[in-house]
Design a protein around this motif. Structure first.
Motif, mmCIF file in Angstrom:
data_model
loop_
_atom_site.group_PDB
_atom_site.id
_atom_site.type_symbol
_atom_site.label_atom_id
_atom_site.label_comp_id
_atom_site.label_asym_id
_atom_site.label_seq_id
_atom_site.Cartn_x
_atom_site.Cartn_y
_atom_site.Cartn_z
ATOM 1 N N ARG A 199 -41.644 -51.299 22.964
ATOM 2 C CA ARG A 199 -40.183 -51.025 23.187
ATOM 3 C C ARG A 199 -39.308 -52.040 22.567
ATOM 4 N N PRO A 200 -39.698 -52.121 21.126
ATOM 5 C CA PRO A 200 -38.705 -53.287 20.320
ATOM 6 C C PRO A 200 -37.352 -53.265 20.707
ATOM 7 N N ASP A 201 -36.610 -52.071 21.170
ATOM 8 C CA ASP A 201 -35.178 -51.905 21.657
ATOM 9 C C ASP A 201 -34.849 -53.032 22.710
ATOM 10 N N LEU A 202 -35.837 -53.274 23.299
ATOM 11 C CA LEU A 202 -35.552 -54.175 24.585
ATOM 12 C C LEU A 202 -35.123 -55.453 24.036
ATOM 13 N N LEU A 203 -35.777 -56.027 22.870
ATOM 14 C CA LEU A 203 -35.870 -57.389 22.390
ATOM 15 C C LEU A 203 -34.568 -57.394 21.494
ATOM 16 N N GLU A 204 -33.859 -56.353 21.195
ATOM 17 C CA GLU A 204 -32.715 -56.405 20.496
ATOM 18 C C GLU A 204 -31.558 -57.152 21.270
ATOM 19 N N PRO A 205 -30.555 -57.971 20.351
ATOM 20 C CA PRO A 205 -29.550 -58.809 21.436
ATOM 21 C C PRO A 205 -28.573 -57.628 21.694
#
Ligand code: SAM
Length: 238
Positions: free
Chosen positions: A232-238
């Motif tokens: 879930r790389p989207d969770l790490l997006e600012p």
């Protein structure tokens, strides 16, 4: 403080308090027994003023399906709200709402009283939605037959966040989407293992057997960050 849920539905029996009703078991049932939460299901049909207690009618403009009428729901909401002095937050379960995420769950868990509206058929007459002005919440990009299951999912997620609802005070803080990385970012949970130490030729990570709590905490955080990056790389997006 007890959190009060009111569910407005044409199928109140789905919210029965006894097992095997979904909320009559496990954590929601224990939280209710401990006085952390109460819920009351109200039948919208009881407020219908027409001859056959109808809650829905054919859509203007034609087409398939039925539309839930304004009057029964509006009167049900007003009556339920007047039955308790605690202010309500109105929530409509709808596939057209904002997709449900943990921050909203956490925020709703701090409110004293939540009024959940479950639709059916084609949904509600648009005018009653406008008048009620609820928070519109979706479980995701798919369509359920009715809002009752969606309401139960929302209730379960909120109940888990009530202080004292889980055996271990901070265990929900380590769940996916609640757990935080060093920068405050929300992470997925780490992998978990239990007995036996070996199963079908597979062991468990050595560090978990080391007894070194600092090392274990560092390993878990690293796993959480890796999993989140991979899944879930989207969770790490600012
Ligand atoms: N015609 C509507 C539409 O396409 O937007 C769908 C109506 S659906 C068959 C009936 C009810 O189920 C809705 O009024 C809503 O309460 C509930 N529902 C369906 N899908 C949902 C979802 N993804 N999240 C929350 N509630 C949902």
């Amino acid at each position: 403080m007890t959190l009060r849920f009111d569910i407005l539905t044409t199928f109140p029996e789905m919210f029965g308090l006894e097992a095997p009703a979904a909320l009559g078991l496990s954590i929601p049932a224990r939280a209710r027994a401990a006085g952390l939460v109460e819920w009351h299901a109200t039948n919208i049909r009881d407020f219908a003023e027409n001859k056959h207690s109808k809650t829905d009618d054919r859509p203007f403009g034609g087409g398939p399906g039925m539309v839930m009428m304004c009057q029964p729901l509006w009167d049900a909401v007003r009556a339920v709200e007047a039955s308790d002095p605690r202010p309500t937050t109105r929530i409509l379960l709808t596939p057209q709402g904002a997709p449900l995420k943990q921050p909203l769950v956490e925020e709703l868990a701090t409110r004293p009283r939540l009024l959940l509206i479950a639709g059916h058929y084609e949904g509600l007459d648009e005018r009653v939605i406008e008048k009620l002005d609820p928070i519109e919440v979706s479980l995701g990009d798919y369509v359920l037959s009715g809002g009752e299951l969606a309401a139960m999912v929302l209730m379960d997620a909120i109940i888990r966040k009530l202080p004292g609802a889980l055996g271990h005070e901070d265990s929900s803080e380590e769940d996916s989407f609640s757990a935080r990385g060093p920068g405050g970012e929300r992470l997925l949970d780490c992998p978990h293992y239990t007995k036996p130490r070996e199963w079908m030729g597979m062991g468990v990570p050595e560090v978990l057997l080391s007894g070194d709590h600092g090392k274990i905490a560092r390993w878990r955080l690293e796993q959480m960050r890796e999993r989140t990056r991979a899944r879930r790389p989207d969770l790490l997006e600012p």
